[in-house]
Design a protein around this motif. Structure first.
Motif, mmCIF file in Angstrom:
data_model
loop_
_atom_site.group_PDB
_atom_site.id
_atom_site.type_symbol
_atom_site.label_atom_id
_atom_site.label_comp_id
_atom_site.label_asym_id
_atom_site.label_seq_id
_atom_site.Cartn_x
_atom_site.Cartn_y
_atom_site.Cartn_z
ATOM 1 N N THR A 81 0.727 -1.245 -0.031
ATOM 2 C CA THR A 81 0.013 -0.038 -0.211
ATOM 3 C C THR A 81 0.934 1.315 0.204
ATOM 4 O OG1 THR A 81 -1.690 -1.091 1.153
ATOM 5 C CG2 THR A 81 -1.912 1.169 1.187
ATOM 6 N N ALA A 82 1.678 1.297 0.750
ATOM 7 C CA ALA A 82 2.701 2.284 1.013
ATOM 8 C C ALA A 82 3.433 2.621 -0.397
ATOM 9 C CB ALA A 82 3.891 2.438 1.988
ATOM 10 N N ARG A 83 3.702 1.726 -1.096
ATOM 11 C CA ARG A 83 4.367 1.678 -2.550
ATOM 12 C C ARG A 83 3.346 1.864 -3.623
ATOM 13 N NH1 ARG A 83 7.048 -2.562 -4.739
ATOM 14 N NH2 ARG A 83 8.074 -0.825 -6.279
ATOM 15 N N GLY A 84 2.048 2.168 -3.196
ATOM 16 C CA GLY A 84 0.982 2.562 -4.248
ATOM 17 C C GLY A 84 0.539 1.520 -5.176
ATOM 18 N N ILE A 85 0.908 0.172 -4.555
ATOM 19 C CA ILE A 85 0.530 -1.022 -5.417
ATOM 20 C C ILE A 85 -0.832 -1.536 -4.867
ATOM 21 C CG2 ILE A 85 1.061 -3.227 -5.671
ATOM 22 C CD1 ILE A 85 4.002 -2.851 -5.468
ATOM 23 N N GLU A 86 -1.829 -1.411 -5.891
ATOM 24 C CA GLU A 86 -3.161 -1.634 -5.630
ATOM 25 C C GLU A 86 -3.253 -3.246 -5.281
ATOM 26 O OE1 GLU A 86 -7.444 -2.090 -7.898
ATOM 27 O OE2 GLU A 86 -6.036 -0.757 -8.449
ATOM 28 N N VAL A 87 -3.931 -3.493 -4.065
ATOM 29 C CA VAL A 87 -4.153 -4.993 -3.860
ATOM 30 C C VAL A 87 -5.574 -5.138 -3.613
ATOM 31 C CG1 VAL A 87 -3.775 -6.751 -1.825
ATOM 32 C CG2 VAL A 87 -1.861 -4.787 -2.373
ATOM 33 N N PRO A 88 -6.238 -5.778 -4.735
ATOM 34 C CA PRO A 88 -7.505 -6.422 -4.658
ATOM 35 C C PRO A 88 -7.913 -7.210 -3.652
ATOM 36 C CG PRO A 88 -6.374 -6.799 -6.877
ATOM 37 C CD PRO A 88 -5.185 -6.647 -5.936
ATOM 38 N N GLN A 89 -9.168 -7.283 -3.371
ATOM 39 C CA GLN A 89 -9.851 -7.808 -2.074
ATOM 40 C C GLN A 89 -9.475 -9.337 -2.236
ATOM 41 O OE1 GLN A 89 -11.037 -6.238 0.397
ATOM 42 N NE2 GLN A 89 -11.068 -8.444 1.468
ATOM 43 N N ASP A 90 -9.354 -9.972 -3.286
ATOM 44 C CA ASP A 90 -9.199 -11.298 -3.256
ATOM 45 C C ASP A 90 -7.592 -11.615 -3.054
ATOM 46 O OD1 ASP A 90 -8.333 -10.103 -5.862
ATOM 47 O OD2 ASP A 90 -8.406 -12.225 -7.230
ATOM 48 N N GLY A 112 9.518 -4.976 -2.067
ATOM 49 C CA GLY A 112 9.947 -3.833 -2.199
ATOM 50 C C GLY A 112 10.381 -3.303 -3.880
ATOM 51 N N THR A 113 10.319 -4.681 -4.478
ATOM 52 C CA THR A 113 10.736 -4.462 -6.006
ATOM 53 C C THR A 113 9.887 -4.632 -7.182
ATOM 54 O OG1 THR A 113 11.617 -6.669 -6.073
ATOM 55 C CG2 THR A 113 13.181 -4.914 -5.498
ATOM 56 N N VAL A 114 8.577 -5.256 -6.775
ATOM 57 C CA VAL A 114 7.544 -5.595 -7.761
ATOM 58 C C VAL A 114 6.769 -4.357 -8.315
ATOM 59 C CG1 VAL A 114 7.417 -7.984 -7.159
ATOM 60 C CG2 VAL A 114 5.888 -6.216 -6.083
ATOM 61 N N ALA A 115 6.274 -4.587 -9.422
ATOM 62 C CA ALA A 115 5.602 -3.366 -9.981
ATOM 63 C C ALA A 115 3.882 -3.598 -9.847
ATOM 64 C CB ALA A 115 5.665 -3.059 -11.486
ATOM 65 N N SER A 116 3.556 -5.014 -9.382
ATOM 66 C CA SER A 116 2.126 -4.981 -9.434
ATOM 67 C C SER A 116 2.007 -6.372 -8.344
ATOM 68 C CB SER A 116 1.559 -5.563 -10.802
ATOM 69 O OG SER A 116 2.142 -6.888 -11.488
ATOM 70 N N ILE A 117 0.659 -6.512 -7.818
ATOM 71 C CA ILE A 117 0.351 -7.607 -7.124
ATOM 72 C C ILE A 117 0.508 -8.788 -7.828
ATOM 73 C CG2 ILE A 117 -2.035 -7.476 -7.630
ATOM 74 C CD1 ILE A 117 -0.573 -8.260 -4.239
ATOM 75 N N ASP A 118 0.127 -8.743 -9.072
ATOM 76 C CA ASP A 118 0.383 -10.206 -10.166
ATOM 77 C C ASP A 118 1.792 -10.574 -10.096
ATOM 78 O OD1 ASP A 118 -2.415 -10.360 -10.430
ATOM 79 O OD2 ASP A 118 -2.251 -9.104 -12.377
ATOM 80 N N GLU A 119 2.623 -9.329 -10.203
ATOM 81 C CA GLU A 119 4.157 -10.060 -10.223
ATOM 82 C C GLU A 119 4.711 -10.453 -8.968
ATOM 83 O OE1 GLU A 119 8.483 -7.750 -10.802
ATOM 84 O OE2 GLU A 119 6.601 -6.556 -11.296
ATOM 85 N N LEU A 120 3.995 -9.862 -7.572
ATOM 86 C CA LEU A 120 4.428 -10.479 -6.501
ATOM 87 C C LEU A 120 3.916 -11.986 -6.203
ATOM 88 C CD1 LEU A 120 5.424 -9.661 -3.304
ATOM 89 C CD2 LEU A 120 2.999 -9.558 -3.065
#
Length: 122
Positions: A81-90, A112-120
Motif C-alpha cells: 500500500t505504501a508503495r502505491g501497489i493496488e491490492v484487490p480484495q481477493d 520492495g521491487t515488484v510493480a504489481s500484485i500479479d508480479e508479487l
C-alpha cells in the motif's frame, strides 16, 4: 530513543513518542504501527516493557507461529500500500489467509521491487 526514554517520567516519554510518530513519513509510521500491533514483538527497553506490560512480551511464545505469520502478512500489505501497489480484495484475502511463513517471507522480500500484485504473487 527507547534507551533514552528509560531515564525520564512515563508521561514525558509518551510525549516524545507522539512527537517522533508525528514527524515520521506516513509509510514509515504505518509500518512501525503494524510492527507494534502484531503482538509478537519483544520489547527491548525498560520503558516499553513497563508501558506495554511485561506479560505481553512474556506471553508472546503462545501462538507465536500464527501471530508471526499474521503479522508478516499485515506488514506485507502495508508495504504494498505504501508503495502505491493496488491490492484487490481477493489478493488481500489470499495473503491474510496464508499460513506458510516461508511463502510470506518470500513475498516480503519481493514486495520492495515488484510493480504489481500479479508480479508479487505470480
Amino acid at each position: 530513543m527507547l534507551d533514552a526514554l528509560d531515564h525520564i517520567e512515563l508521561e514525558q516519554a509518551q510525549g516524545y513518542i507522539d512527537e517522533v510518530l508525528a514527524m515520521l513519513p506516513t509509510a514509515a509510521r504505518q509500518i512501525l504501527e503494524a510492527m507494534m500491533s502484531t503482538g509478537t514483538r519483544e520489547y527491548k527497553s525498560r520503558y516499553a516493557r513497563h508501558y506495554y506490560g511485561q506479560g505481553k512480551a512474556e506471553g508472546k511464545a503462545e501462538g507465536i507461529a500464527e501471530g508471526e505469520v499474521r503479522g508478516e502478512a499485515k506488514m506485507l500489505l502495508l508495504i504494498l500500500t505504501a508503495r502505491g501497489i493496488e491490492v484487490p480484495q481477493d489478493a488481500r484475502e489470499l495473503i491474510l489467509a496464508c499460513t506458510d511463513l516461508e511463502r510470506i517471507e518470500a513475498w516480503g522480500r519481493r514486495a520492495g521491487t515488484v510493480a504489481s500484485i500479479d508480479e508479487l504473487l505470480g
